[in-house]
Design a protein around this motif. Structure first.
Motif, short mmCIF file in Angstrom:
data_model
loop_
_atom_site.label_atom_id
_atom_site.label_comp_id
_atom_site.label_asym_id
_atom_site.label_seq_id
_atom_site.Cartn_x
_atom_site.Cartn_y
_atom_site.Cartn_z
N LEU A 228 -7.95 17.31 -11.15
CA LEU A 228 -6.67 16.64 -11.18
C LEU A 228 -5.56 17.65 -11.37
O LEU A 228 -5.72 18.64 -12.07
CB LEU A 228 -6.63 15.64 -12.33
CG LEU A 228 -7.55 14.43 -12.26
CD1 LEU A 228 -7.31 13.52 -13.45
CD2 LEU A 228 -7.35 13.67 -10.97
N ILE B 217 3.94 1.19 -8.96
CA ILE B 217 3.77 1.12 -10.42
C ILE B 217 3.31 2.48 -10.92
O ILE B 217 2.53 3.17 -10.24
CB ILE B 217 2.70 0.07 -10.81
CG1 ILE B 217 3.06 -1.33 -10.33
CG2 ILE B 217 2.50 0.04 -12.33
CD1 ILE B 217 1.99 -2.38 -10.67
N TYR C 186 1.21 4.03 -14.20
CA TYR C 186 0.37 3.73 -15.34
C TYR C 186 0.14 4.99 -16.16
O TYR C 186 0.08 6.09 -15.62
CB TYR C 186 -1.00 3.21 -14.88
CG TYR C 186 -1.02 1.76 -14.44
CD1 TYR C 186 -0.83 1.44 -13.10
CD2 TYR C 186 -1.24 0.74 -15.35
CE1 TYR C 186 -0.85 0.11 -12.69
CE2 TYR C 186 -1.26 -0.58 -14.94
CZ TYR C 186 -1.07 -0.89 -13.61
OH TYR C 186 -1.09 -2.20 -13.19
N PHE D 251 -0.96 7.74 -13.49
CA PHE D 251 -1.32 7.31 -12.14
C PHE D 251 -0.16 6.57 -11.51
O PHE D 251 0.48 5.75 -12.15
CB PHE D 251 -2.46 6.28 -12.18
CG PHE D 251 -3.75 6.76 -12.75
CD1 PHE D 251 -4.04 6.59 -14.10
CD2 PHE D 251 -4.70 7.36 -11.94
CE1 PHE D 251 -5.24 7.01 -14.62
CE2 PHE D 251 -5.90 7.78 -12.46
CZ PHE D 251 -6.17 7.61 -13.80
N PRO E 292 0.56 -1.38 -3.61
CA PRO E 292 -0.26 -2.51 -3.16
C PRO E 292 -1.24 -2.09 -2.09
O PRO E 292 -0.92 -1.29 -1.21
CB PRO E 292 0.77 -3.51 -2.62
CG PRO E 292 2.03 -3.17 -3.34
CD PRO E 292 2.00 -1.69 -3.51
N TRP E 293 -2.43 -2.63 -2.19
CA TRP E 293 -3.46 -2.38 -1.21
C TRP E 293 -3.00 -2.86 0.15
O TRP E 293 -2.42 -3.94 0.29
CB TRP E 293 -4.72 -3.12 -1.64
CG TRP E 293 -5.93 -2.88 -0.81
CD1 TRP E 293 -6.68 -1.75 -0.75
CD2 TRP E 293 -6.55 -3.82 0.05
NE1 TRP E 293 -7.72 -1.94 0.10
CE2 TRP E 293 -7.68 -3.19 0.61
CE3 TRP E 293 -6.27 -5.13 0.41
CZ2 TRP E 293 -8.51 -3.82 1.51
CZ3 TRP E 293 -7.11 -5.77 1.31
CH2 TRP E 293 -8.22 -5.10 1.85
N LEU F 142 -4.52 -3.06 -5.94
CA LEU F 142 -3.72 -1.84 -5.89
C LEU F 142 -4.56 -0.68 -5.36
O LEU F 142 -5.77 -0.66 -5.52
CB LEU F 142 -3.21 -1.48 -7.28
CG LEU F 142 -2.20 -2.42 -7.93
CD1 LEU F 142 -2.02 -2.06 -9.40
CD2 LEU F 142 -0.88 -2.38 -7.19
N PHE G 24 -4.74 3.27 -6.13
CA PHE G 24 -4.29 4.19 -7.17
C PHE G 24 -4.32 5.63 -6.67
O PHE G 24 -5.22 6.03 -5.91
CB PHE G 24 -5.20 4.10 -8.39
CG PHE G 24 -5.07 2.80 -9.14
CD1 PHE G 24 -5.84 1.71 -8.78
CD2 PHE G 24 -4.18 2.68 -10.18
CE1 PHE G 24 -5.72 0.51 -9.46
CE2 PHE G 24 -4.06 1.47 -10.88
CZ PHE G 24 -4.83 0.39 -10.51
N GLY G 25 -3.36 6.41 -7.12
CA GLY G 25 -3.42 7.85 -6.91
C GLY G 25 -4.48 8.45 -7.82
O GLY G 25 -5.04 7.77 -8.69
N GLN G 26 -4.77 9.72 -7.61
CA GLN G 26 -5.83 10.38 -8.38
C GLN G 26 -5.42 10.62 -9.82
O GLN G 26 -6.27 10.73 -10.70
CB GLN G 26 -6.21 11.71 -7.73
CG GLN G 26 -6.83 11.56 -6.35
CD GLN G 26 -8.16 10.84 -6.39
OE1 GLN G 26 -8.90 10.91 -7.35
NE2 GLN G 26 -8.46 10.13 -5.33
#
Lengths: 112, 115
Positions: free
Chosen positions: B8, B34, B36, B89, B93-94, B103, B105-107
């Motif tokens: 990462l 978003i 997180y 993160f 939306p998917w 969703l 998500f990024g790594q």
């Protein structure tokens, strides 16, 4: 506040065992999700459910099944646990029409 | 920002500095994003969101910037504190059809704040 609880924080199981992970939410959310999280691979969706008894496969459903008999409860089942299923498992929920997912604390599963 | 493979991205800052965490997203049609925060041993927690009709949104000590031209998001944390140490993160939306709140998500980026 939305509360999402998972049945165990840590779990150790043997190869071949059937494993149940349970997620319970108290906000009447329609959508529930199961993810696994592995270092460097991010969050990967296993299964999700958009209503009671309704489920759809995510990106990595192989080796897993799910059950949603009640709106507040979403269970992840490992039919025959294998060592490559050692991971952190996260449950999340959203209300219908929203993308804001609320996560549980996670279950760290080790399969030996 | 984004990462391919096992490592990462990491960001190391001193307490009190400002932090900027970057994220490249993939779907030019995404209309919502978003951020997180995930502390060690915990599930991800919502920090802030932004709709695509905005370029900037501010929260308490956090600001999200959106550049749709280059499909880039950033999260700025002002006066970073040791409690901000976590993995961050971004999510969108998917894009694969009816989403039911799914969703992508990024790594993630690891932020470490040194006292």
């Amino acid at each position: 506040d939305v509360k999402v609880t998972q049945s165990s924080r840590y779990l150790v199981k043997r190869t071949g065992e059937k494993v149940f992970l349970e997620c319970v939410q108290d906000m009447d959310h329609e959508n529930m999700f199961w993810y696994r999280q592995d270092p460097g691979l991010g969050l990967r969706l296993i299964y999700f459910s958009y209503d009671v008894k309704m489920k759809e496969k995510g990106d990595i459903p192989e080796g897993y099944s799910v059950s949603r008999e009640k709106k507040e409860r979403f269970s992840l089942i490992l039919e025959s646990a294998s060592t490559n299923q050692t991971s952190m498992y996260l449950c999340a929920t959203t209300r219908g029409g929203s993308y804001e997912q609320y996560f549980g604390p996670g279950t760290r599963l080790t399969v030996t | 920002g984004e990462s391919v493979g096992l490592h990462l991205p990491t960001l190391s800052v001193q307490e009190g500095d400002n932090s900027i965490i970057n994220c490249a997203y993939s779907n030019s049609a995404s209309d919502y994003f978003i951020w997180y925060k995930q502390e060690s041993g915990k599930g991800p927690q919502f920090i802030i969101d932004i709709r695509s009709n905005m370029d900037k949104r501010q929260g308490q000590r956090v600001t999200v910037l959106l550049n749709k031209t280059v499909k880039h998001l950033s999260l700025q944390i002002a006066a970073t504190q040791p409690g901000d140490s976590a993995v961050y993160f971004c999510a969108e939306p998917w894009a694969g059809g009816t989403s039911y709140g799914k969703l992508t998500f990024g790594q993630g980026t690891i932020l470490t704040v040194h006292p």
